[in-house]
Design a protein around this motif. Structure first.
Motif, PDB file in Angstrom:
ATOM      1  N   LEU A  55      37.791 -13.383  42.786  1.00 24.92           N
ATOM      2  CA  LEU A  55      37.384 -13.927  41.493  1.00 24.92           C
ATOM      3  C   LEU A  55      36.603 -15.229  41.660  1.00 24.92           C
ATOM      4  CD1 LEU A  55      40.537 -13.241  39.300  1.00 24.92           C
ATOM      5  CD2 LEU A  55      38.324 -12.096  39.194  1.00 24.92           C
ATOM      6  N   GLY A  56      37.007 -16.038  42.618  1.00 18.01           N
ATOM      7  CA  GLY A  56      36.274 -17.277  42.887  1.00 18.01           C
ATOM      8  C   GLY A  56      34.861 -17.004  43.380  1.00 18.01           C
ATOM      9  N   CYS A  57      34.708 -16.017  44.263  1.00 13.18           N
ATOM     10  CA  CYS A  57      33.370 -15.658  44.750  1.00 13.18           C
ATOM     11  C   CYS A  57      32.505 -15.103  43.631  1.00 13.18           C
ATOM     12  CB  CYS A  57      33.477 -14.637  45.880  1.00 13.18           C
ATOM     13  SG  CYS A  57      34.124 -15.305  47.408  1.00 13.18           S
ATOM     14  N   ILE A  58      33.063 -14.231  42.799  1.00 10.12           N
ATOM     15  CA  ILE A  58      32.300 -13.654  41.689  1.00 10.12           C
ATOM     16  C   ILE A  58      31.883 -14.742  40.711  1.00 10.12           C
ATOM     17  CG2 ILE A  58      32.499 -12.152  39.657  1.00 10.12           C
ATOM     18  CD1 ILE A  58      34.189 -10.285  41.425  1.00 10.12           C
ATOM     19  N   ALA A  59      32.800 -15.658  40.391  1.00 11.04           N
ATOM     20  CA  ALA A  59      32.459 -16.748  39.470  1.00 11.04           C
ATOM     21  C   ALA A  59      31.379 -17.649  40.063  1.00 11.04           C
ATOM     22  CB  ALA A  59      33.712 -17.565  39.147  1.00 11.04           C
ATOM     23  N   THR A  60      31.439 -17.889  41.363  1.00  9.28           N
ATOM     24  CA  THR A  60      30.420 -18.708  42.008  1.00  9.28           C
ATOM     25  C   THR A  60      29.061 -18.026  41.945  1.00  9.28           C
ATOM     26  OG1 THR A  60      32.074 -19.627  43.511  1.00  9.28           O
ATOM     27  CG2 THR A  60      29.765 -19.813  44.177  1.00  9.28           C
ATOM     28  N   ILE A  61      29.028 -16.742  42.216  1.00 10.17           N
ATOM     29  CA  ILE A  61      27.760 -16.010  42.192  1.00 10.17           C
ATOM     30  C   ILE A  61      27.191 -15.957  40.778  1.00 10.17           C
ATOM     31  CG2 ILE A  61      26.754 -13.707  42.478  1.00 10.17           C
ATOM     32  CD1 ILE A  61      28.685 -13.376  44.881  1.00 10.17           C
ATOM     33  N   LEU A  62      28.048 -15.779  39.781  1.00  3.71           N
ATOM     34  CA  LEU A  62      27.564 -15.633  38.411  1.00  3.71           C
ATOM     35  C   LEU A  62      27.181 -16.960  37.761  1.00  3.71           C
ATOM     36  CD1 LEU A  62      29.944 -12.936  36.904  1.00  3.71           C
ATOM     37  CD2 LEU A  62      27.560 -12.682  37.568  1.00  3.71           C
ATOM     38  N   TYR A  63      27.968 -17.994  37.957  1.00  7.83           N
ATOM     39  CA  TYR A  63      27.803 -19.203  37.171  1.00  7.83           C
ATOM     40  C   TYR A  63      27.193 -20.378  37.913  1.00  7.83           C
ATOM     41  CZ  TYR A  63      30.666 -16.657  33.904  1.00  7.83           C
ATOM     42  OH  TYR A  63      31.133 -15.706  33.055  1.00  7.83           O
ATOM     43  N   LEU A  64      27.167 -20.377  39.227  1.00  8.65           N
ATOM     44  CA  LEU A  64      26.613 -21.511  39.955  1.00  8.65           C
ATOM     45  C   LEU A  64      25.116 -21.705  39.704  1.00  8.65           C
ATOM     46  CD1 LEU A  64      27.279 -23.825  41.885  1.00  8.65           C
ATOM     47  CD2 LEU A  64      26.657 -22.315  43.755  1.00  8.65           C
ATOM     48  N   ILE A  71      22.170 -29.001  35.726  1.00 11.35           N
ATOM     49  CA  ILE A  71      22.165 -30.308  36.381  1.00 11.35           C
ATOM     50  C   ILE A  71      20.729 -30.763  36.657  1.00 11.35           C
ATOM     51  CG2 ILE A  71      22.774 -31.507  38.522  1.00 11.35           C
ATOM     52  CD1 ILE A  71      25.368 -29.897  38.500  1.00 11.35           C
ATOM     53  N   ILE A  72      19.852 -29.832  37.056  1.00 16.85           N
ATOM     54  CA  ILE A  72      18.448 -30.184  37.286  1.00 16.85           C
ATOM     55  C   ILE A  72      17.800 -30.646  35.989  1.00 16.85           C
ATOM     56  CG2 ILE A  72      16.182 -29.200  37.835  1.00 16.85           C
ATOM     57  CD1 ILE A  72      17.592 -27.500  39.953  1.00 16.85           C
ATOM     58  N   ASN A  73      18.073 -29.927  34.877  1.00 17.15           N
ATOM     59  CA  ASN A  73      17.524 -30.342  33.582  1.00 17.15           C
ATOM     60  C   ASN A  73      18.017 -31.725  33.166  1.00 17.15           C
ATOM     61  OD1 ASN A  73      15.844 -28.190  33.013  1.00 17.15           O
ATOM     62  ND2 ASN A  73      17.483 -26.991  32.100  1.00 17.15           N
ATOM     63  N   ARG A  74      19.292 -31.994  33.367  1.00 22.96           N
ATOM     64  CA  ARG A  74      19.827 -33.311  33.015  1.00 22.96           C
ATOM     65  C   ARG A  74      19.202 -34.390  33.893  1.00 22.96           C
ATOM     66  NH1 ARG A  74      20.552 -34.158  28.566  1.00 22.96           N
ATOM     67  NH2 ARG A  74      19.233 -32.383  28.492  1.00 22.96           N
ATOM     68  N   ALA A  75      19.054 -34.124  35.184  1.00 25.31           N
ATOM     69  CA  ALA A  75      18.446 -35.110  36.076  1.00 25.31           C
ATOM     70  C   ALA A  75      16.991 -35.353  35.674  1.00 25.31           C
ATOM     71  CB  ALA A  75      18.528 -34.628  37.527  1.00 25.31           C
ATOM     72  N   TRP A  76      16.267 -34.305  35.314  1.00 17.85           N
ATOM     73  CA  TRP A  76      14.884 -34.453  34.863  1.00 17.85           C
ATOM     74  C   TRP A  76      14.818 -35.322  33.613  1.00 17.85           C
ATOM     75  CZ3 TRP A  76      10.187 -33.145  36.773  1.00 17.85           C
ATOM     76  CH2 TRP A  76       9.107 -33.234  35.894  1.00 17.85           C
TER      77      TRP A  76
END
Length: 125
Positions: A55-64, A71-76
């Motif tokens: 479940l941790g791997c699936i969540a990482t693949i889907l949501y990361l 985070i890129i948008n906020r940094a921009w």
């Protein structure tokens, strides 16, 4: 003892990965006392470990990727002080909606054309 021997570096990648997994299994069994469980308890324990890691791997693949783009948008935004033009997120959709709303508000003059706009809307319905 098998786990204390130095691992030869000329082994195939798959075999080295298998040895690494067996080492991790040994470390988990010693750390959490799994070696003292009955076979049924071991099956339940390893099933839960496999389920949670899957479940941790699936969540990482889907949501990361979405999280990284956020985070890129906020940094921009923090660096440049405006919306990003790179098309990373939904900022272009929001900008298009703002433009459409401003055009629709400007096209109807509330003082002179309110009655005619209402009549045209009534005819369209």
């Amino acid at each position: 003892m098998e786990y204390r021997t130095k691992e030869p570096e000329n082994l195939p990648l798959l075999q080295r990965f298998g040895r690494w997994l067996s080492l991790k299994q040994y470390q988990i069994e010693v750390t959490f006392g799994v070696y003292m469980f009955t076979p049924t308890e071991k099956f339940v324990f390893w099933s839960i470990v496999f389920l949670l890691s899957g479940l941790g791997c699936i969540a990482t693949i889907l949501y990361l990727p979405q999280h990284v783009l956020f985070i890129i948008n906020r940094a921009w935004f923090y660096v440049n002080g405006g919306e990003s033009n790179g098309g990373f997120g939904s900022s272009s959709v929001v900008a298009a909606a703002k433009n459409a709303l401003s055009l629709s508000v400007e096209s109807v003059d509330p003082i002179n054309n309110l009655a005619s706009a209402a009549t045209e809307t009534h005819r369209e319905l």
